[in-house]
Design a protein around this motif. Structure first.
Motif, PDB file in Angstrom:
ATOM      1  N   LYS A  80       0.856  -1.165   0.482  1.00 37.15           N
ATOM      2  CA  LYS A  80       0.371  -0.225  -0.369  1.00 37.15           C
ATOM      3  C   LYS A  80       1.190   1.563  -0.382  1.00 37.15           C
ATOM      4  CE  LYS A  80      -3.333   2.184   2.767  1.00 37.15           C
ATOM      5  NZ  LYS A  80      -4.525   2.049   3.548  1.00 37.15           N
ATOM      6  N   PHE A  81       1.703   1.268   1.002  1.00 38.78           N
ATOM      7  CA  PHE A  81       2.416   2.666   1.006  1.00 38.78           C
ATOM      8  C   PHE A  81       3.222   2.821  -0.304  1.00 38.78           C
ATOM      9  CE2 PHE A  81       0.433   2.164   5.599  1.00 38.78           C
ATOM     10  CZ  PHE A  81       0.313   3.711   5.591  1.00 38.78           C
ATOM     11  N   PRO A  82       3.889   1.624  -0.591  1.00 39.68           N
ATOM     12  CA  PRO A  82       4.799   2.007  -1.985  1.00 39.68           C
ATOM     13  C   PRO A  82       4.225   2.671  -3.178  1.00 39.68           C
ATOM     14  CG  PRO A  82       5.906   0.153  -0.777  1.00 39.68           C
ATOM     15  CD  PRO A  82       4.205   0.569  -0.463  1.00 39.68           C
ATOM     16  N   VAL A  83       3.015   1.990  -2.618  1.00 39.10           N
ATOM     17  CA  VAL A  83       2.159   2.387  -4.155  1.00 39.10           C
ATOM     18  C   VAL A  83       1.799   4.003  -4.049  1.00 39.10           C
ATOM     19  CG1 VAL A  83      -0.068   1.854  -5.233  1.00 39.10           C
ATOM     20  CG2 VAL A  83       1.632   0.331  -5.140  1.00 39.10           C
ATOM     21  N   LEU A  84       1.504   3.976  -2.583  1.00 39.58           N
ATOM     22  CA  LEU A  84       0.699   6.001  -2.823  1.00 39.58           C
ATOM     23  C   LEU A  84       2.337   6.049  -3.238  1.00 39.58           C
ATOM     24  CD1 LEU A  84      -1.267   5.635   0.411  1.00 39.58           C
ATOM     25  CD2 LEU A  84      -1.972   5.666  -1.650  1.00 39.58           C
ATOM     26  N   ILE A  85       3.086   6.041  -3.025  1.00 41.40           N
ATOM     27  CA  ILE A  85       4.493   7.148  -3.228  1.00 41.40           C
ATOM     28  C   ILE A  85       5.292   6.953  -4.151  1.00 41.40           C
ATOM     29  CG2 ILE A  85       7.367   7.376  -2.514  1.00 41.40           C
ATOM     30  CD1 ILE A  85       6.602   6.200   0.567  1.00 41.40           C
ATOM     31  N   ALA A  86       5.090   5.865  -4.928  1.00 39.66           N
ATOM     32  CA  ALA A  86       5.021   5.768  -6.588  1.00 39.66           C
ATOM     33  C   ALA A  86       4.123   6.001  -6.763  1.00 39.66           C
ATOM     34  CB  ALA A  86       5.111   4.456  -6.446  1.00 39.66           C
ATOM     35  N   SER A  87       2.469   6.317  -6.323  1.00 33.85           N
ATOM     36  CA  SER A  87       1.705   7.601  -7.347  1.00 33.85           C
ATOM     37  C   SER A  87       1.569   8.878  -7.238  1.00 33.85           C
ATOM     38  CB  SER A  87       0.438   6.802  -7.252  1.00 33.85           C
ATOM     39  OG  SER A  87      -0.753   7.311  -7.450  1.00 33.85           O
ATOM     40  N   ALA A  88       2.289   8.909  -6.251  1.00 33.36           N
ATOM     41  CA  ALA A  88       2.659  10.496  -5.951  1.00 33.36           C
ATOM     42  C   ALA A  88       3.955  11.449  -6.934  1.00 33.36           C
ATOM     43  CB  ALA A  88       3.401  10.731  -4.518  1.00 33.36           C
ATOM     44  N   VAL A  89       5.121  10.393  -6.472  1.00 29.44           N
ATOM     45  CA  VAL A  89       6.042  10.563  -7.939  1.00 29.44           C
ATOM     46  C   VAL A  89       5.525  11.358  -9.534  1.00 29.44           C
ATOM     47  CG1 VAL A  89       8.214   9.624  -8.255  1.00 29.44           C
ATOM     48  CG2 VAL A  89       7.375   9.793  -5.774  1.00 29.44           C
ATOM     49  N   GLN A  90       4.702   9.354  -9.521  1.00 30.86           N
ATOM     50  CA  GLN A  90       4.499  10.005 -11.075  1.00 30.86           C
ATOM     51  C   GLN A  90       3.467  11.558 -11.230  1.00 30.86           C
ATOM     52  OE1 GLN A  90       0.756   7.608 -11.563  1.00 30.86           O
ATOM     53  NE2 GLN A  90       1.043  10.077 -12.387  1.00 30.86           N
ATOM     54  N   ASN A  91       3.002  11.692 -10.524  1.00 34.25           N
ATOM     55  CA  ASN A  91       1.982  12.843 -10.548  1.00 34.25           C
ATOM     56  C   ASN A  91       2.765  13.171 -10.626  1.00 34.25           C
ATOM     57  OD1 ASN A  91      -0.641  11.251 -10.303  1.00 34.25           O
ATOM     58  ND2 ASN A  91      -0.897  11.648  -8.545  1.00 34.25           N
ATOM     59  N   ALA A  92       3.894  14.185 -10.118  1.00 34.75           N
ATOM     60  CA  ALA A  92       4.735  15.650 -10.536  1.00 34.75           C
ATOM     61  C   ALA A  92       5.289  15.644 -11.075  1.00 34.75           C
ATOM     62  CB  ALA A  92       5.728  15.192  -8.693  1.00 34.75           C
ATOM     63  N   VAL A  93       5.938  13.588 -11.722  1.00 36.39           N
ATOM     64  CA  VAL A  93       7.019  13.976 -12.898  1.00 36.39           C
ATOM     65  C   VAL A  93       5.616  14.946 -14.314  1.00 36.39           C
ATOM     66  CG1 VAL A  93       7.702  12.344 -14.524  1.00 36.39           C
ATOM     67  CG2 VAL A  93       8.116  11.698 -12.083  1.00 36.39           C
ATOM     68  N   VAL A  94       4.682  13.829 -14.032  1.00 36.89           N
ATOM     69  CA  VAL A  94       3.493  13.595 -15.544  1.00 36.89           C
ATOM     70  C   VAL A  94       4.131  15.202 -15.723  1.00 36.89           C
ATOM     71  CG1 VAL A  94       1.825  13.750 -16.371  1.00 36.89           C
ATOM     72  CG2 VAL A  94       3.509  11.635 -15.705  1.00 36.89           C
ATOM     73  N   GLU A  95       2.916  16.160 -14.467  1.00 34.77           N
ATOM     74  CA  GLU A  95       2.188  17.353 -14.466  1.00 34.77           C
ATOM     75  C   GLU A  95       3.364  17.642 -14.445  1.00 34.77           C
ATOM     76  OE1 GLU A  95      -0.425  18.285 -10.957  1.00 34.77           O
ATOM     77  OE2 GLU A  95      -1.020  16.723 -10.986  1.00 34.77           O
ATOM     78  N   GLU A  96       4.788  18.020 -13.428  1.00 34.35           N
ATOM     79  CA  GLU A  96       5.829  19.264 -13.951  1.00 34.35           C
ATOM     80  C   GLU A  96       6.295  19.338 -14.896  1.00 34.35           C
ATOM     81  OE1 GLU A  96       4.886  21.683 -12.074  1.00 34.35           O
ATOM     82  OE2 GLU A  96       4.201  20.295 -10.642  1.00 34.35           O
ATOM     83  N   VAL A  97       6.654  18.421 -15.465  1.00 33.06           N
ATOM     84  CA  VAL A  97       7.379  18.440 -17.073  1.00 33.06           C
ATOM     85  C   VAL A  97       6.300  18.605 -18.009  1.00 33.06           C
ATOM     86  CG1 VAL A  97       8.150  16.171 -18.413  1.00 33.06           C
ATOM     87  CG2 VAL A  97       8.978  15.796 -16.281  1.00 33.06           C
TER      88      VAL A  97
END
Length: 283
Positions: free
Chosen positions: A175-192
């Motif tokens: 659960k927590f690794p997936v939530l962290i990975a999801s947060a990083v994915q959101n950040a990379v996609v949006e800011e790039v």
């Protein structure tokens, strides 16, 4: 603007003045690409990523407005189970969703390499300045994250926002690794895409700096509209701040770090505090 990490718009002719991240050029675009080609490319990138998300969020918001009951009595789910009761299959879907969401970023990297701009290094998403990116990101996250939480709570209390449920995953080991990975994915996609790539392309197409800033901020707000008016306005403000910081620093790295930290705290905080504190809205 700092120039040691300058997202210069592509290859330069000798003697030509270096340009900032959203400054356009006269005539042909970098690498011999015409403005018509760049315009079509930009539309396609957005149609495959956050532009499509904006349309989806608008449709979702209309559905919420026309549904019986107030907005705060409805929920916006961010990370939920794709296969309830089947944890390994659920994990496979979670990993698949995170990986495929990053494909538009890979496309942007490919387009910037084709342009001979150095790939994502052109927008300051690389490993050249990790300390700079992380330190600035932490500071930005502290300011934006706290004020964003207050805005959300106020908008929901006023009936302008849905109840945002950052996570509804089962209590399994991943659960927590997936939530962290999801947060990083959101950040990379949006800011790039919504900062680095969009500012670069609109600048190359001759847009005025204020128009570029407005387009980036409105786009960011649009794909958060599913959360309600509060989510739209709050993310537009965040978009303005992030564009100004990008123009100052010349890097999306600090913005990715800040966004990832904000989402990680939101996702993990909700998982740990939901139902245990009275001030955190739940469904």
């Amino acid at each position: 603007m700092q120039s040691d990490a300058s997202p210069v718009t592509g290859a330069e002719n000798p003697g030509r003045k270096r340009q900032g991240p959203d400054e356009g050029r006269d005539g042909g675009a970098d690498g011999g690409l015409s403005r018509r080609l760049l315009r079509g490319e930009t539309v396609l990138v957005l149609a495959l990523s956050l532009g499509a998300s904006g349309v989806s969020a608008l449709i979702s918001f209309i559905g919420s407005l026309t549904r019986p009951g107030g907005l705060k009595d409805q929920a916006a789910m961010l990370n939920s189970s794709h296969a309830p009761g089947r944890p390994w299959l659920d994990l496979a879907w979670q990993v698949f969703g995170i990986a495929t969401a990053l494909v538009p970023v890979a496309l942007v990297a490919h387009l910037l390499i084709r342009e001979r701009a150095g790939g994502l290094r052109a927008v300051g998403f690389d490993r050249r300045r990790p300390g700079f990116d992380l330190s600035r990101g932490v500071c930005v996250a502290a300011v934006i994250g706290g004020s964003g939480l207050l805005l959300y709570l106020g908008a929901r209390a006023a009936g302008f926002n849905l109840t945002v449920v950052p996570e509804a995953l089962p209590g399994v080991w991943w659960k927590f690794p997936v939530l962290i990975a999801s947060a990083v994915q959101n950040a990379v996609v949006e800011e790039v895409i919504v900062v680095g790539y969009l500012l670069r392309r609109l600048g190359q197409l001759g847009w005025a700096p204020m128009a570029v800033l407005a387009a980036s901020a409105v786009l960011r707000g649009s794909y958060h509209l599913y959360q309600g008016i509060g989510g739209f306005i709050g993310n537009m403000v965040m978009g303005v701040i992030f564009v100004l910081l990008y123009r100052r620093w010349g890097r999306v790295g600090p913005l990715v770090a800040a966004h990832a930290l904000i989402d990680i705290v939101a996702f993990l905080g909700y998982a740990l505090l939901a139902g245990k504190v009275g001030w955190l809205p739940t469904v």
